[in-house]
Motif scaffolding. Structure first.
Motif, PDB file in Angstrom:
ATOM      1  N   UNK A  62       0.837  -1.204   0.000  1.00 47.20           N
ATOM      2  CA  UNK A  62       0.000   0.000   0.000  1.00 47.20           C
ATOM      3  C   UNK A  62       0.869   1.249   0.000  1.00 47.20           C
ATOM      4  N   UNK A  63       1.901   1.243   0.816  1.00 50.28           N
ATOM      5  CA  UNK A  63       2.818   2.385   0.886  1.00 50.28           C
ATOM      6  C   UNK A  63       3.459   2.648  -0.471  1.00 50.28           C
ATOM      7  N   UNK A  64       3.891   1.579  -1.151  1.00 46.95           N
ATOM      8  CA  UNK A  64       4.520   1.711  -2.469  1.00 46.95           C
ATOM      9  C   UNK A  64       3.523   2.229  -3.499  1.00 46.95           C
ATOM     10  N   UNK A  65       2.272   1.764  -3.428  1.00 51.63           N
ATOM     11  CA  UNK A  65       1.247   2.258  -4.353  1.00 51.63           C
ATOM     12  C   UNK A  65       1.051   3.753  -4.175  1.00 51.63           C
ATOM     13  N   UNK A  66       0.928   4.193  -2.936  1.00 54.20           N
ATOM     14  CA  UNK A  66       0.698   5.619  -2.687  1.00 54.20           C
ATOM     15  C   UNK A  66       1.888   6.454  -3.132  1.00 54.20           C
ATOM     16  N   UNK A  67       3.093   5.931  -3.005  1.00 56.54           N
ATOM     17  CA  UNK A  67       4.277   6.660  -3.478  1.00 56.54           C
ATOM     18  C   UNK A  67       4.237   6.881  -4.973  1.00 56.54           C
ATOM     19  N   UNK A  68       3.514   6.018  -5.697  1.00 60.50           N
ATOM     20  CA  UNK A  68       3.405   6.129  -7.145  1.00 60.50           C
ATOM     21  C   UNK A  68       2.075   6.735  -7.574  1.00 60.50           C
ATOM     22  N   UNK A  69       1.332   7.272  -6.632  1.00 59.87           N
ATOM     23  CA  UNK A  69       0.071   7.912  -6.962  1.00 59.87           C
ATOM     24  C   UNK A  69      -1.063   6.953  -7.243  1.00 59.87           C
ATOM     25  N   UNK A  70      -0.937   5.711  -6.776  1.00 61.50           N
ATOM     26  CA  UNK A  70      -1.956   4.697  -7.024  1.00 61.50           C
ATOM     27  C   UNK A  70      -2.784   4.463  -5.769  1.00 61.50           C
ATOM     28  N   UNK A  71      -4.099   4.569  -5.882  1.00 59.97           N
ATOM     29  CA  UNK A  71      -4.988   4.200  -4.792  1.00 59.97           C
ATOM     30  C   UNK A  71      -5.033   2.679  -4.675  1.00 59.97           C
ATOM     31  N   UNK A  72      -5.480   2.193  -3.520  1.00 59.38           N
ATOM     32  CA  UNK A  72      -5.586   0.753  -3.293  1.00 59.38           C
ATOM     33  C   UNK A  72      -7.014   0.427  -2.859  1.00 59.38           C
ATOM     34  N   UNK A  73      -7.635  -0.494  -3.596  1.00 60.48           N
ATOM     35  CA  UNK A  73      -8.965  -1.013  -3.276  1.00 60.48           C
ATOM     36  C   UNK A  73      -8.785  -2.425  -2.752  1.00 60.48           C
ATOM     37  N   UNK A  74      -9.477  -2.740  -1.673  1.00 59.35           N
ATOM     38  CA  UNK A  74      -9.421  -4.098  -1.124  1.00 59.35           C
ATOM     39  C   UNK A  74     -10.798  -4.727  -1.213  1.00 59.35           C
ATOM     40  N   UNK A  75     -10.849  -5.920  -1.759  1.00 49.53           N
ATOM     41  CA  UNK A  75     -12.082  -6.696  -1.852  1.00 49.53           C
ATOM     42  C   UNK A  75     -12.327  -7.363  -0.503  1.00 49.53           C
ATOM     43  N   UNK A  76     -13.484  -7.077   0.115  1.00 48.14           N
ATOM     44  CA  UNK A  76     -13.819  -7.678   1.405  1.00 48.14           C
ATOM     45  C   UNK A  76     -15.132  -8.440   1.281  1.00 48.14           C
ATOM     46  N   UNK A  77     -15.282  -9.464   2.122  1.00 44.48           N
ATOM     47  CA  UNK A  77     -16.422 -10.377   2.032  1.00 44.48           C
ATOM     48  C   UNK A  77     -17.200 -10.314   3.342  1.00 44.48           C
ATOM     49  N   UNK A  78     -18.360  -9.660   3.304  1.00 47.59           N
ATOM     50  CA  UNK A  78     -19.198  -9.512   4.496  1.00 47.59           C
ATOM     51  C   UNK A  78     -20.522 -10.260   4.349  1.00 47.59           C
ATOM     52  N   UNK A  79     -20.573 -11.216   3.431  1.00 52.41           N
ATOM     53  CA  UNK A  79     -21.812 -11.979   3.228  1.00 52.41           C
ATOM     54  C   UNK A  79     -21.723 -13.416   3.739  1.00 52.41           C
ATOM     55  N   UNK A  80     -20.523 -13.932   3.927  1.00 51.46           N
ATOM     56  CA  UNK A  80     -20.347 -15.285   4.448  1.00 51.46           C
ATOM     57  C   UNK A  80     -18.892 -15.450   4.868  1.00 51.46           C
ATOM     58  N   UNK A  81     -18.587 -16.527   5.551  1.00 50.42           N
ATOM     59  CA  UNK A  81     -17.215 -16.947   5.793  1.00 50.42           C
ATOM     60  C   UNK A  81     -17.020 -18.314   5.165  1.00 50.42           C
ATOM     61  N   UNK A  82     -15.780 -18.663   4.887  1.00 52.85           N
ATOM     62  CA  UNK A  82     -15.497 -19.952   4.266  1.00 52.85           C
ATOM     63  C   UNK A  82     -15.814 -21.114   5.193  1.00 52.85           C
ATOM     64  N   UNK A  83     -15.845 -22.325   4.653  1.00 51.09           N
ATOM     65  CA  UNK A  83     -16.256 -23.492   5.447  1.00 51.09           C
ATOM     66  C   UNK A  83     -15.164 -24.103   6.301  1.00 51.09           C
ATOM     67  N   UNK A  84     -13.895 -23.922   5.946  1.00 53.15           N
ATOM     68  CA  UNK A  84     -12.823 -24.581   6.702  1.00 53.15           C
ATOM     69  C   UNK A  84     -12.104 -23.579   7.597  1.00 53.15           C
ATOM     70  N   UNK A  85     -12.011 -23.918   8.896  1.00 56.55           N
ATOM     71  CA  UNK A  85     -11.366 -23.022   9.844  1.00 56.55           C
ATOM     72  C   UNK A  85     -12.292 -21.929  10.348  1.00 56.55           C
ATOM     73  N   UNK A  86     -13.576 -22.099  10.133  1.00 60.18           N
ATOM     74  CA  UNK A  86     -14.574 -21.107  10.548  1.00 60.18           C
ATOM     75  C   UNK A  86     -15.015 -21.430  11.976  1.00 60.18           C
ATOM     76  N   UNK A  87     -14.420 -20.741  12.953  1.00 62.61           N
ATOM     77  CA  UNK A  87     -14.689 -21.026  14.361  1.00 62.61           C
ATOM     78  C   UNK A  87     -15.546 -19.962  15.041  1.00 62.61           C
ATOM     79  N   UNK A  88     -16.051 -19.002  14.301  1.00 60.78           N
ATOM     80  CA  UNK A  88     -16.761 -17.898  14.942  1.00 60.78           C
ATOM     81  C   UNK A  88     -18.011 -18.350  15.687  1.00 60.78           C
TER      82      UNK A  88
END
Length: 615
Positions: A183-209
């Motif tokens: 992210x720091x390197x992107x901003x140094x080059x004038x590039x914004x950073x978008x992150x894809x996030x998943x708030x509709x489900x969690x995966x099936x393996x390792x899901x302990x919530x």
């Protein structure tokens, strides 16, 4: 109030750390510290939360939460899982030598998005390996890099949508420190950073919530399992968890925008929707930070409420992926009509998208067998994100074929122009700028044999609506993953270089149009010129004009553009030899109102501007 620092293990200083976990399902919670030296740290109950503070806990310390003195589980708000989804969580420090303190971020109108998957973008498959490629993206004209999900998932091979620790950065990619470096390197080059996030489900393996509290509900189902509990008992704290996650990325990783995955699977019947609450919190935090931060919706509902202000009953999100545009363009180029493509294929569909965003704005959908969508004509077009390719539309094909494997080279250039010279915010999928040939397949690396087989069956069932007869590649096989890596050497071959330079020119013209005719603030005048199979877009503002012609015919066509009075300058013709085309013989300028028939090549684009408006 600093929500991101409240949940999970928060390193303070002098090897002290606080812990806070929501665990209404437990009567007792302790921190089982594994390093340095195994010991238990009891937590105090505060309502449905358990909290505490301890010393001799340096960064890198590993821990579990011990529930009711019996069961050891990773932290639901773990920042790092160095031993995978079943292993202990790790205490990390937020200290990082940021040098982007003056960074504000570009306005959404200037976004040109480049979507990439960290694991397949480079041979190394890491955040650090992306950094040397940023200069090339900047030269191309990209202004924002979108990362597919990086929340910790099982194994080392995954699209990212099977993540089970929303706060933990995938360790095989380099972990949280490496993401900050990127992210720091992107901003140094004038590039914004978008992150894809998943708030509709969690995966099936390792899901302990679910061992901690009612994060999920059985009242609804998503295509991937239990839905997130945003509107049932305990839903307020579930909302707090995911809103804290969004603020964590924005605040502690300097992320500029979040792409919210599959919002049609966020089911929320409450009078105060989670999405509206999320938008309010994110925009308030952006104001506090003095930065531009955006929320991008991905949904197949064509629901304009995602983009409308909360004051009029909307959710207040900033932008929306425009699947309708993709489907309309794709069907014209490929003639595919299976599955959801059966709702598209006519000229009127692409023209409708250019005129109003959503194609389906309340009319009957044959695929859904009901009316679909709402009108988006009041939404400025720059708030829609258009694309000819993305991870879903490629990866959810049976064999993961990119457009470069489905259409001709000339049609590839036509598709690029249709996206970049649209009034929408353009998105490119990694490699399309040089005609990448490698497929982008669906891949996983689960450890449970029953789960692996279930995924295989599910993939086969997904293609029931299409006419694809052979079985899909095995998602668990390492070969499936390896086949999906970019072949960056194609950029050095003549066709790849032609295409890259053509994309660069299109993006240069787009910047001119933004400055001259305020591209993206309004919908263009759209004409369908029959029988020449030419679609035209006219942009005009303050006596400046750009006229874009797209030719979709299989043969060259002669047509009369009927340009307004004045001298018009040819800015680009995709069939020119300098772009690897067959070559054309066109005058550099033409005059109107005298009739001036033009010849447009098969699957080609031409751009004219009024003399004196170009730069």
């Amino acid at each position: 109030m600093r929500l991101p620092a409240e949940l999970g293990a928060v390193y303070l200083k002098n090897n002290h750390c606080t812990f806070k976990v929501w665990a209404p399902n437990a009567k007792q919670v302790e921190v089982l510290l594994l390093t340095p030296g195994e010991r238990l740290l009891p937590l105090q109950m505060e309502g449905d939360y358990f909290c505490g503070q301890g010393g001799d806990i340096p960064p890198g310390s590993l821990y579990f939460y011990r529930l009711n003195g019996e069961v050891d589980r990773p932290d639901p708000a773990s920042r790092s899982q160095p031993q995978g989804v079943h292993g202990p969580s790790e205490v990390v420090t937020l200290e990082f030598p940021w040098n982007d303190h003056a960074w504000v971020g570009p306005p959404l109108t200037d976004y040109v998005i480049y979507e990439l998957h960290v694991g397949t973008f480079t041979p190394e498959g890491s955040f650090d390996a992306v950094i040397p490629r940023l200069e090339c993206l900047q030269e191309l004209g990209v202004t924002a890099v979108e990362l597919m999900p990086v929340a910790q998932f099982p194994g080392s091979r995954n699209w990212g949508y099977d993540g089970v620790f929303p706060f933990a950065v995938q360790y095989s990619y380099g972990g949280p420190e490496a993401l900050r470096r990127l992210v720091n390197a992107c901003h140094q080059r004038g590039l914004a950073v978008i992150l894809d996030v998943v708030y509709n489900h969690l995966g099936p393996e390792g899901n302990y919530l679910r061992d901690f509290g009612p994060y999920f509900t059985q009242r609804y189902q998503t295509p991937w399992g239990e839905a997130i509990n945003f509107d049932g008992p305990g839903g307020d704290e579930v909302r707090r968890y995911f809103i804290s996650n969004a603020l964590y990325w924005i605040t502690d990783f300097h992320i500029d925008a979040l792409r919210l995955d599959a919002l049609h699977a966020v089911i929320d019947q409450s009078a105060q929707p989670f999405l509206a609450e999320l938008a309010e919190a994110v925009h308030l935090q952006a104001a506090r930070l003095g930065r531009r931060v955006y929320l991008i919706a991905e949904s197949d509902l064509n629901d304009v409420r995602h983009l409308q202000a909360s004051e009029i009953g909307g959710y207040g999100l900033d932008s929306h992926w425009l699947d309708d545009f993709h489907h309309a363009l794709h069907t014209l180029l490929t003639r595919e009509t299976g599955g959801y493509y059966q709702d598209f294929g006519g000229w009127e569909h692409l023209a409708a998208s250019y005129r109003q965003g959503f194609v389906y704005a309340g009319q009957y959908s044959t695929f859904r067998r009901r009316r679909h969508g709402s009108s988006s004509q009041v939404i400025p077009p720059y708030r829609f994100i258009a694309f000819a390719q993305n991870h879903d539309q490629i990866g959810n094909r049976l064999n993961g074929e990119r457009l470069s494997q489905l259409v001709s080279f000339e049609a590839l250039k036509l598709a690029a122009a249709a996206v970049i010279l649209s009034p929408f915010t353009p998105l490119l999928f990694m490699g399309e700028e040089y005609g990448e040939k490698a497929p982008f397949l669906y891949f996983i690396s689960h450890t449970n044999p029953d789960l692996i087989e279930a995924v295989r069956r599910g993939r086969a069932q997904e293609f029931a609506h299409f006419d694809w007869e052979s079985p899909p590649p095995d998602p668990q096989a390492s070969e499936t993953f390896e086949r999906s890596r970019l072949e960056i050497g194609l950029l050095k071959q003549p066709e790849g270089r032609y295409l890259w330079q053509y994309y660069q020119k299109l993006l240069e013209i787009r910047r001119e149009m933004i400055a001259t005719v305020d591209l993206g603030s309004y919908y263009p005048e759209v004409q369908m010129l029959q029988p020449a199979a030419v679609l035209s877009l006219k942009y005009s503002r303050n006596n400046h004009y750009y006229w874009v012609f797209f030719g979709f015919s299989d043969r060259p066509q002669v047509f009369d553009p009927q340009l307004p009075a004045g001298t018009w300058r040819l800015r680009l013709a995709s069939a020119e030899s300098r772009w690897g085309g067959p070559g054309i013989d066109l005058a550099a300028t033409c005059n109107s109102p005298h009739r001036h028939n033009l010849v447009i090549s098969s699957h080609a684009c031409m751009v004219y501007s009024q003399e004196g408006t170009s730069r």
